[in-house]
Design an enzyme around this catalytic site. Structure first.
Site, PDB file in Angstrom:
ATOM      1  N   CYS A  73      -6.235  61.050  40.123  1.00  0.00           N
ATOM      2  CA  CYS A  73      -5.992  59.754  40.784  1.00  0.00           C
ATOM      3  C   CYS A  73      -5.977  59.875  42.302  1.00  0.00           C
ATOM      4  CB  CYS A  73      -4.670  59.175  40.310  1.00  0.00           C
ATOM      5  SG  CYS A  73      -4.541  59.092  38.525  1.00  0.00           S
ATOM      6  N   HIS A 101      -1.597  53.619  44.588  1.00  0.00           N
ATOM      7  CA  HIS A 101      -2.231  53.904  43.291  1.00  0.00           C
ATOM      8  C   HIS A 101      -1.705  52.921  42.257  1.00  0.00           C
ATOM      9  CE1 HIS A 101      -3.968  55.819  39.938  1.00  0.00           C
ATOM     10  NE2 HIS A 101      -2.854  56.344  39.472  1.00  0.00           N
ATOM     11  N   ASN A 115      -4.688  51.544  34.834  1.00  0.00           N
ATOM     12  CA  ASN A 115      -4.833  52.717  35.707  1.00  0.00           C
ATOM     13  C   ASN A 115      -6.272  53.222  35.580  1.00  0.00           C
ATOM     14  OD1 ASN A 115      -4.760  55.221  36.919  1.00  0.00           O
ATOM     15  ND2 ASN A 115      -2.887  55.909  35.879  1.00  0.00           N
TER      16      ASN A 115
HETATM   17  O1  UT7 Z   1      -2.149  58.065  37.159  1.00  0.00           O
HETATM   18  C1  UT7 Z   1      -1.372  59.205  37.215  1.00  0.00           C
HETATM   19  C2  UT7 Z   1       0.005  58.856  37.321  1.00  0.00           C
HETATM   20  N1  UT7 Z   1       0.502  58.292  36.098  1.00  0.00           N
HETATM   21  C3  UT7 Z   1       1.631  57.633  36.151  1.00  0.00           C
HETATM   22  O2  UT7 Z   1       2.123  57.479  37.215  1.00  0.00           O
HETATM   23  C4  UT7 Z   1       2.277  57.178  34.889  1.00  0.00           C
HETATM   24  C5  UT7 Z   1       3.740  57.505  34.959  1.00  0.00           C
HETATM   25  N2  UT7 Z   1       4.531  57.139  33.805  1.00  0.00           N
HETATM   26  C6  UT7 Z   1       4.690  55.871  33.374  1.00  0.00           C
HETATM   27  O3  UT7 Z   1       4.103  54.949  33.898  1.00  0.00           O
HETATM   28  C7  UT7 Z   1       5.685  55.621  32.257  1.00  0.00           C
HETATM   29  O4  UT7 Z   1       6.425  56.790  32.029  1.00  0.00           O
HETATM   30  C8  UT7 Z   1       5.035  55.154  30.937  1.00  0.00           C
HETATM   31  C9  UT7 Z   1       4.536  53.733  31.093  1.00  0.00           C
HETATM   32  C10 UT7 Z   1       3.904  56.068  30.552  1.00  0.00           C
HETATM   33  C11 UT7 Z   1       6.063  55.135  29.815  1.00  0.00           C
HETATM   34  O5  UT7 Z   1       7.182  54.339  30.159  1.00  0.00           O
HETATM   35  P1  UT7 Z   1       8.664  54.885  29.941  1.00  0.00           P
HETATM   36  O6  UT7 Z   1       9.575  53.813  30.327  1.00  0.00           O
HETATM   37  O7  UT7 Z   1       8.759  56.190  30.677  1.00  0.00           O
HETATM   38  O8  UT7 Z   1       8.713  55.045  28.384  1.00  0.00           O
HETATM   39  P2  UT7 Z   1       8.926  56.371  27.496  1.00  0.00           P
HETATM   40  O9  UT7 Z   1       7.715  57.230  27.557  1.00  0.00           O
HETATM   41  O10 UT7 Z   1      10.220  57.003  27.873  1.00  0.00           O
HETATM   42  O11 UT7 Z   1       9.029  55.745  26.061  1.00  0.00           O
HETATM   43  C12 UT7 Z   1      10.092  54.848  25.724  1.00  0.00           C
HETATM   44  C13 UT7 Z   1       9.899  54.383  24.287  1.00  0.00           C
HETATM   45  C14 UT7 Z   1       9.654  55.538  23.312  1.00  0.00           C
HETATM   46  O12 UT7 Z   1      10.325  55.212  22.110  1.00  0.00           O
HETATM   47  P3  UT7 Z   1      11.746  55.883  21.762  1.00  0.00           P
HETATM   48  O13 UT7 Z   1      11.500  57.353  21.747  1.00  0.00           O
HETATM   49  O14 UT7 Z   1      12.658  55.451  22.853  1.00  0.00           O
HETATM   50  O15 UT7 Z   1      12.061  55.276  20.417  1.00  0.00           O
HETATM   51  C15 UT7 Z   1       8.192  55.511  23.071  1.00  0.00           C
HETATM   52  O16 UT7 Z   1       7.804  56.027  21.829  1.00  0.00           O
HETATM   53  O17 UT7 Z   1       8.744  53.553  24.203  1.00  0.00           O
HETATM   54  C16 UT7 Z   1       7.892  54.031  23.155  1.00  0.00           C
HETATM   55  N3  UT7 Z   1       6.521  53.737  23.498  1.00  0.00           N
HETATM   56  C17 UT7 Z   1       5.911  52.563  23.195  1.00  0.00           C
HETATM   57  N4  UT7 Z   1       6.327  51.493  22.531  1.00  0.00           N
HETATM   58  C18 UT7 Z   1       5.465  50.467  22.383  1.00  0.00           C
HETATM   59  C19 UT7 Z   1       5.644  54.508  24.211  1.00  0.00           C
HETATM   60  N5  UT7 Z   1       4.470  53.871  24.343  1.00  0.00           N
HETATM   61  C20 UT7 Z   1       4.605  52.667  23.724  1.00  0.00           C
HETATM   62  C21 UT7 Z   1       3.755  51.576  23.537  1.00  0.00           C
HETATM   63  N6  UT7 Z   1       4.213  50.494  22.881  1.00  0.00           N
HETATM   64  N7  UT7 Z   1       2.483  51.558  24.011  1.00  0.00           N
END
Ligand code: UT7
Length: 333
Positions: free
Chosen positions: A119, A260, A290
């Site tokens: 990125c 970004h 993204n």
């Molecule tokens: O381009 C390079 C840079 N990339 C980034 O900057 C991305 C950085 N990270 C993020 O944007 C976020 O961490 C994400 C959007 C990827 C994820 O958000 P989060 O608030 O960190 O969620 P998480 O990964 O901690 O997941 C929370 C919950 C999990 O369920 P449990 O374990 O709490 O029951 C996941 O399984 O959300 C669940 N989950 C989803 N639920 C519905 C993960 N993906 C999904 C989904 N739909 N698509």
């Protein structure tokens, strides 16, 4: 570093972008994986993304973005001496995607190559092209961030497939004359100790695709989202502050920040820490998700064309991605 007095100043003479026609909404994703619009919008801000056609490759997206930038700069392919494409989703491992673009544009006199910095690639390319112009070697350079991430996403993994999209953005760099805008300062960084938290594990020499593992989806993006999130906020905030200070400016002098486009919550966290007004921050991730190296390039073009900043304004671009890599640049437009 900031510009030394002996360097030829360099400006951006034109911007362009292109996104594929097909729109994939959050509702479309609900049919593929266990997700929903509410989760995607509240956790990321993304509402839809563009998906390239089967026969539409990264070089095609890049070429169209470049043609739009050339038109704005009132130049043609034959005026370009240097083409750098930033991408992690090349048409082919070799030759470079930039070679296809050179041919498509009829830029027969241009040296063309790719860089891979995820990125952060567009701003790495900007720094490189600026230097190659400012030391007098090249006159007009074309830099492009272009990705067809839909080819490298595991469409069964809800943690990642909802985040990414396809597109391309481009900019023409050229010598700045007296009284015109200029790229003022740049900061770049890399942390190779953290390669594993955001990567495409398969398809390279570490894990070649073979008939035995072809079904395992190894040539697809994997990410430890929370860890990447934390680091993105800190690195982008620090890099922004560094380039603003190096340019002899304060945040109050900045008319527009173009970050970004990965996650609205990351952008909001940076805005709070930088103490900059939210209205000055350009966001289009709701439309495109993204798009890695293309994201800041598309955002720059859309911000420019929509009048988010004008001639003489100071703007900051800031990025973060796999590597880990990060970069920022301050520009007087
Ligand atoms: O381009 C390079 C840079 N990339 C980034 O900057 C991305 C950085 N990270 C993020 O944007 C976020 O961490 C994400 C959007 C990827 C994820 O958000 P989060 O608030 O960190 O969620 P998480 O990964 O901690 O997941 C929370 C919950 C999990 O369920 P449990 O374990 O709490 O029951 C996941 O399984 O959300 C669940 N989950 C989803 N639920 C519905 C993960 N993906 C999904 C989904 N739909 N698509």
């Amino acid at each position: 570093m900031s510009q030394s007095s002996s360097e030829i100043p360099v400006k951006i003479a034109g911007t362009g972008s292109y996104v594929p026609e097909t729109i994939m909404t959050n509702a479309d994703l609900e049919k593929l994986v266990d997700t929903n619009d509410e989760w995607i919008v509240s956790r990321t801000g993304i509402k839809e993304r563009r998906i390239a056609a089967k026969d539409e490759f990264t070089s095609h997206l890049a070429t169209k973005a470049a043609q739009n930038a050339l038109k704005q700069a009132k130049l043609s392919g034959s005026d370009i001496e240097l083409i750098i494409v930033a991408t992690i989703t090349p048409d082919t491992l070799t030759p470079a995607t930039a070679c296809y673009v050179q041919h498509n544009l009829g830029a027969t006199g241009a040296v063309a190559f790719d860089i891979s910095a995820a990125c952060s690639g567009f701003l790495y390319a900007l720094k490189l092209a600026k230097r190659m112009i400012s030391d007098g070697a090249y006159k007009n350079a074309l830099i492009i961030g272009a990705e067809k991430l839909s080819s490298f996403v595991n469409w069964e993994d809800r943690n990642t497939c909802v985040l990414f999209g396809d597109g391309a953005g481009a900019a023409i760099l050229t010598k700045s004359e007296e009284g015109e805008g200029a790229i003022l300062s740049t900061e770049m960084g890399t942390d190779g100790a953290q390669t594993s938290i955001l990567n495409i594990p398969g398809g390279g020499t570490a894990c070649p695709t073979t008939s035995a593992n072809v079904g395992e989806n190894l040539a697809a993006l994997t990410m430890q989202g929370r860890e990447v999130f934390k680091q993105a906020v800190t690195a982008m905030r620090n890099a922004s502050e560094t380039v603003i200070a190096r340019a002899g400016l304060t945040t109050e002098d900045i008319a527009c920040v173009i970050p970004h486009q990965a996650n609205l919550r990351i952008i909001d966290a940076i805005v709070n820490r930088l103490d900059i007004s939210r209205e000055k921050v350009f966001v289009n991730l709701d439309k495109y998700g993204n798009t890695s190296a293309a994201a800041v390039a598309i955002a720059l073009d859309e911000a420019h064309r929509s009048g988010a900043f004008k001639q003489g304004d100071h703007i900051v671009l800031v990025v973060f991605g796999a590597g880990l890599t990060w970069a920022a640049t301050a520009i007087r437009w």
